[in-house]
Design an enzyme around this catalytic site. Structure first.
Site, PDB file in Angstrom:
ATOM      1  N   ALA A  51     -19.871   9.469   3.499  1.00 24.53           N
ATOM      2  CA  ALA A  51     -19.835   9.126   2.072  1.00 24.53           C
ATOM      3  C   ALA A  51     -19.699  10.350   1.181  1.00 24.53           C
ATOM      4  O   ALA A  51     -19.335  10.239   0.019  1.00 24.53           O
ATOM      5  CB  ALA A  51     -21.094   8.349   1.694  1.00 24.53           C
ATOM      6  N   ARG A  99     -17.341  21.891  -0.544  1.00 26.93           N
ATOM      7  CA  ARG A  99     -16.755  23.189  -0.190  1.00 26.93           C
ATOM      8  C   ARG A  99     -15.263  23.118   0.139  1.00 26.93           C
ATOM      9  O   ARG A  99     -14.587  24.136   0.220  1.00 26.93           O
ATOM     10  CB  ARG A  99     -17.534  23.807   0.976  1.00 26.93           C
ATOM     11  CG  ARG A  99     -18.868  24.385   0.544  1.00 26.93           C
ATOM     12  CD  ARG A  99     -19.776  24.679   1.717  1.00 26.93           C
ATOM     13  NE  ARG A  99     -20.321  23.458   2.302  1.00 26.93           N
ATOM     14  CZ  ARG A  99     -21.129  23.432   3.360  1.00 26.93           C
ATOM     15  NH1 ARG A  99     -21.445  24.555   3.971  1.00 26.93           N
ATOM     16  NH2 ARG A  99     -21.592  22.289   3.820  1.00 26.93           N
ATOM     17  N   TYR A 108      28.871  12.386   5.880  1.00 30.44           N
ATOM     18  CA  TYR A 108      27.745  11.605   5.386  1.00 30.44           C
ATOM     19  C   TYR A 108      27.984  10.136   5.722  1.00 30.44           C
ATOM     20  O   TYR A 108      28.975   9.547   5.286  1.00 30.44           O
ATOM     21  CB  TYR A 108      27.568  11.764   3.860  1.00 30.44           C
ATOM     22  CG  TYR A 108      26.520  10.792   3.351  1.00 30.44           C
ATOM     23  CD1 TYR A 108      25.199  10.883   3.802  1.00 30.44           C
ATOM     24  CD2 TYR A 108      26.859   9.756   2.502  1.00 30.44           C
ATOM     25  CE1 TYR A 108      24.246   9.973   3.387  1.00 30.44           C
ATOM     26  CE2 TYR A 108      25.900   8.832   2.080  1.00 30.44           C
ATOM     27  CZ  TYR A 108      24.586   8.957   2.538  1.00 30.44           C
ATOM     28  OH  TYR A 108      23.654   8.053   2.147  1.00 30.44           O
ATOM     29  N   ASN A 112      35.606   7.585  16.390  1.00 28.27           N
ATOM     30  CA  ASN A 112      35.682   8.999  16.042  1.00 28.27           C
ATOM     31  C   ASN A 112      35.580   9.130  14.531  1.00 28.27           C
ATOM     32  O   ASN A 112      36.410   8.595  13.802  1.00 28.27           O
ATOM     33  CB  ASN A 112      37.009   9.590  16.522  1.00 28.27           C
ATOM     34  CG  ASN A 112      37.094  11.075  16.207  1.00 28.27           C
ATOM     35  OD1 ASN A 112      36.593  11.911  16.947  1.00 28.27           O
ATOM     36  ND2 ASN A 112      37.704  11.400  15.072  1.00 28.27           N
ATOM     37  N   TYR A 145      27.258   4.299  -2.786  1.00 25.42           N
ATOM     38  CA  TYR A 145      26.448   4.057  -3.990  1.00 25.42           C
ATOM     39  C   TYR A 145      27.353   4.053  -5.204  1.00 25.42           C
ATOM     40  O   TYR A 145      28.133   4.987  -5.417  1.00 25.42           O
ATOM     41  CB  TYR A 145      25.404   5.185  -4.095  1.00 25.42           C
ATOM     42  CG  TYR A 145      24.408   5.028  -5.208  1.00 25.42           C
ATOM     43  CD1 TYR A 145      23.730   3.827  -5.402  1.00 25.42           C
ATOM     44  CD2 TYR A 145      24.118   6.093  -6.048  1.00 25.42           C
ATOM     45  CE1 TYR A 145      22.797   3.698  -6.423  1.00 25.42           C
ATOM     46  CE2 TYR A 145      23.174   5.979  -7.066  1.00 25.42           C
ATOM     47  CZ  TYR A 145      22.524   4.774  -7.248  1.00 25.42           C
ATOM     48  OH  TYR A 145      21.596   4.657  -8.255  1.00 25.42           O
TER      49      TYR A 145
HETATM   50  C1  UD1 Z   1     -26.924  18.072   7.985  1.00 23.28           C
HETATM   51  C2  UD1 Z   1     -28.372  18.123   8.505  1.00 23.28           C
HETATM   52  C3  UD1 Z   1     -28.598  19.488   9.170  1.00 23.28           C
HETATM   53  C4  UD1 Z   1     -27.581  19.693  10.262  1.00 23.28           C
HETATM   54  C5  UD1 Z   1     -26.164  19.537   9.741  1.00 23.28           C
HETATM   55  C6  UD1 Z   1     -25.187  19.558  10.874  1.00 23.28           C
HETATM   56  C7  UD1 Z   1     -29.680  16.775   6.945  1.00 23.28           C
HETATM   57  C8  UD1 Z   1     -30.640  16.808   5.825  1.00 23.28           C
HETATM   58  N1  UD1 Z   1     -29.281  17.957   7.392  1.00 23.28           N
HETATM   59  O1  UD1 Z   1     -26.791  19.062   6.990  1.00 23.28           O
HETATM   60  O2  UD1 Z   1     -29.898  19.535   9.698  1.00 23.28           O
HETATM   61  O3  UD1 Z   1     -27.756  20.977  10.841  1.00 23.28           O
HETATM   62  O4  UD1 Z   1     -26.020  18.271   9.076  1.00 23.28           O
HETATM   63  O5  UD1 Z   1     -23.892  19.576  10.374  1.00 23.28           O
HETATM   64  O6  UD1 Z   1     -29.339  15.718   7.431  1.00 23.28           O
HETATM   65  N2  UD1 Z   1     -23.476  12.237   3.813  1.00 23.28           N
HETATM   66  C9  UD1 Z   1     -23.428  10.963   3.266  1.00 23.28           C
HETATM   67  N3  UD1 Z   1     -24.189  10.684   2.176  1.00 23.28           N
HETATM   68  C10 UD1 Z   1     -25.022  11.596   1.602  1.00 23.28           C
HETATM   69  C11 UD1 Z   1     -25.063  12.883   2.169  1.00 23.28           C
HETATM   70  C12 UD1 Z   1     -24.297  13.179   3.278  1.00 23.28           C
HETATM   71  O7  UD1 Z   1     -22.702  10.109   3.758  1.00 23.28           O
HETATM   72  O8  UD1 Z   1     -25.693  11.240   0.642  1.00 23.28           O
HETATM   73  C13 UD1 Z   1     -22.665  12.529   4.980  1.00 23.28           C
HETATM   74  C14 UD1 Z   1     -21.613  13.566   4.693  1.00 23.28           C
HETATM   75  O9  UD1 Z   1     -20.398  12.961   4.258  1.00 23.28           O
HETATM   76  C15 UD1 Z   1     -21.449  14.254   6.036  1.00 23.28           C
HETATM   77  C16 UD1 Z   1     -22.810  14.077   6.702  1.00 23.28           C
HETATM   78  O10 UD1 Z   1     -23.469  13.062   6.002  1.00 23.28           O
HETATM   79  O11 UD1 Z   1     -20.478  13.632   6.848  1.00 23.28           O
HETATM   80  C17 UD1 Z   1     -23.637  15.353   6.667  1.00 23.28           C
HETATM   81  O12 UD1 Z   1     -23.877  15.714   5.325  1.00 23.28           O
HETATM   82  P1  UD1 Z   1     -23.904  17.223   4.868  1.00 23.28           P
HETATM   83  O13 UD1 Z   1     -24.243  17.263   3.428  1.00 23.28           O
HETATM   84  O14 UD1 Z   1     -22.695  17.920   5.317  1.00 23.28           O
HETATM   85  O15 UD1 Z   1     -25.169  17.740   5.699  1.00 23.28           O
HETATM   86  P2  UD1 Z   1     -25.499  19.229   6.026  1.00 23.28           P
HETATM   87  O16 UD1 Z   1     -25.959  19.899   4.791  1.00 23.28           O
HETATM   88  O17 UD1 Z   1     -24.383  19.821   6.759  1.00 23.28           O
HETATM   89 CA    CA Z   2     -24.616  19.712   2.755  1.00 20.93          CA
END
Ligand code: UD1
Ligand code: CA
Length: 456
Positions: A11, A16, A365, A376, A386
């Site tokens: 979600a 980044r 073309y 040929n 066109y």
């Molecule tokens: C998370 C873990 C961390 C782990 C890392 C590995 C937590 C708090 N931390 O951190 O321990 O080392 O993954 O990559 O879980 N997402 C949602 N909804 C939200 C937030 C996130 O769907 O509200 C999804 C993101 O789209 C993503 C995944 O969850 O696919 C991970 O979220 P992200 O914010 O990247 O977590 P990290 O900070 O990497």
């Molecule tokens: Ca994150």
């Protein structure tokens, strides 16, 4: 064995990436990264749920009905994301495999091993961890004196001492469903990011006295996540070389892997040679013993066996066996070249069927045309398809011979075995076996040049 549901968290926007597009939709070798995760989960799970939020519609378009969907309106953290599957998992008595949509190198094998370990150890939660050479950004794994999992501390909540820990959370877990939801509901936002952490749910389960385990992944590469475009580029290269490696092991020669791009969905048959600077994109299928490249781009097209295509672009076309194209030709969508068709250099063909053994020479073309067998098409022939408003069809029947530089003003038909004289502009049917000639007659003026230049 108990049933297994896979949940892919997808979600988040992925700040980044600095993109308008949700991170999990960014492609690696022509496939969105989330699709790799879903494909790895599929053989291990009875059903899969994707938690979507940012660009939910676009993610759903990409995954279609391969998975079920839970919607997270606001991105309040990973625990909150997982909690959105509660309705779908009501009454589910099984295990839940949780993964993130941004780790495209995960394998079916990892999910299987993690699940196997979780079941055989009788754990309520198993966290897949790995030892990172650089743990920055990951949650750190805190173990107690006896080595048992105690908690997971996020980088931003970690003390300096905790930051020194190199065992980290991969973000992949296996949970007993009932214990999971009971813990998720008790998470709070008292942490540096003000989010509901899934890692806190793990800690709550441990406090409840439930058995928790770590499953250490030996190859950190397979759980590597993608957060920014540098990592995307590195992942793209890794995936590309992996695809080429499999192709080579299956009997395809890749002349220069450094400059060759083959999409994840494309295939090539035995003894085909792919030369330097070539891209094979989409769901292209290349047959056996073909010679493709150098510097060729093939998109969503199907080539039969023994085709040779060099320095050319082919989009959404079908080439049967023994077809030759190039150098420097462009086959545009919906062209179908039957067996042994020859297309020379600088030709463009669009929405056209070309019959077997027909030759299309340079600078032609052909658009919106139906060309028979053994025709040929002389150099410089143009179908004038066109009129500024609509496209019209040119039909050239079997065995016809079209001389160089003919303009065929569509709609028009050249009959079977007919001839079109070079330089003709044809706007009426040429009947079978006839000669169509439409150009002004040549006149010669004897001695004109001599007089003009004053030579005697
Ligand atoms: C998370 C873990 C961390 C782990 C890392 C590995 C937590 C708090 N931390 O951190 O321990 O080392 O993954 O990559 O879980 N997402 C949602 N909804 C939200 C937030 C996130 O769907 O509200 C999804 C993101 O789209 C993503 C995944 O969850 O696919 C991970 O979220 P992200 O914010 O990247 O977590 P990290 O900070 O990497
Ligand atoms: Ca994150």
């Amino acid at each position: 064995m108990k049933p297994v549901t896979g949940v892919v968290l997808a979600a988040g926007l992925g700040k980044r990436m600095k993109s308008k597009r949700a991170k999990v939709l960014h492609e690696l070798c022509g496939k969105p990264m989330i699709s790799y995760v879903v494909e790895a989960l599929k053989p291990v799970c009875d059903s899969i749920i994707a938690v979507v939020g940012h660009q939910a519609d676009a993610v759903q378009d990409a995954l279609r009905n391969e998975v079920h969907y839970a919607y997270q309106r606001e991105q309040l953290g990973t625990a909150h994301a997982l909690l959105q599957t509660k309705c779908l998992l009501q009454g589910f008595k099984g295990n839940v495999l949780v993964a993130c949509g941004d780790t495209p190198f995960v394998t079916q094998g990892l999910f299987r091993e993690l699940l196997g370990y979780h079941v055989s150890s009788g754990a309520a939660v198993t966290v897949a961890t790995f030892h990172a050479s650089d743990p920055t950004g990951y949650g750190r794994i805190i173990r107690d004196a006896s080595g048992e999992l105690k908690s997971i501390v996020e980088e931003r909540d970690a003390t300096d001492q905790e930051k020194g820990i190199t065992e980290v959370n991969s973000g992949i877990y296996c949970f007993d469903c009932d214990s999971l939801f009971s813990a998720l509901e008790r998470t709070d936002r008292r942490n540096a990011q003000g989010e509901f952490y899934l890692t806190q749910a793990v800690e709550i389960m441990i406090r409840d006295g439930l058995p928790a385990r770590c499953f250490v992944v030996n190859d950190p590469g397979i759980v590597e996540g993608i957060n920014d475009r540098r990592q995307l580029a590195a992942a793209q290269k890794r995936m590309r070389l992996e695809i080429l490696r499999k192709l080579m092991l299956s009997g395809v020669t890749v002349e220069d892997p450094e400059t060759t791009y083959v999409d994840a969905r494309a295939t090539a048959g035995q003894d085909t040679v792919i030369r330097a600077g070539t891209r094979i994109e989409g769901a292209s299928v290349i047959g056996e013993e073909c010679d493709v490249g150098p510097d060729t781009c093939i998109i969503d097209s199907k080539l039969g066996n023994r085709c040779k295509v060099w320095y050319s672009v082919i989009e959404e076309c079908i080439l049967e066996d023994d077809v030759q194209v190039g150098p420097y030709s462009h086959l545009r969508p919906n062209s179908h070249l039957e067996n042994s068709v020859y297309v020379g250099n600088f030709a463009e063909i669009k929405n056209t069927r070309v019959g077997e053994f027909t030759k299309v020479h340079h600078h032609c073309y052909l658009g919106d045309s139906i060309i028979g067998k053994k025709v040929n098409i002389g150099a410089g022939t143009v179908t004038v398809n066109y009129d500024g408003k609509r496209k019209h069809t040119t039909v050239i029947r079997d065995g016809a011979f079209v001389g160089c530089n003919a303009n065929l003003i569509a709609p028009v038909t050249i009959g079977e075995g007919a001839y079109v004289a070079a330089g003709s502009t044809i706007n009426k049917e040429v009947p079978e076996e006839a000669l169509g000639i439409a150009r002004s007659r040549q006149e010669n003026k004897p001695g004109w040049a001599k007089k003009f230049l004053g030579r005697g």
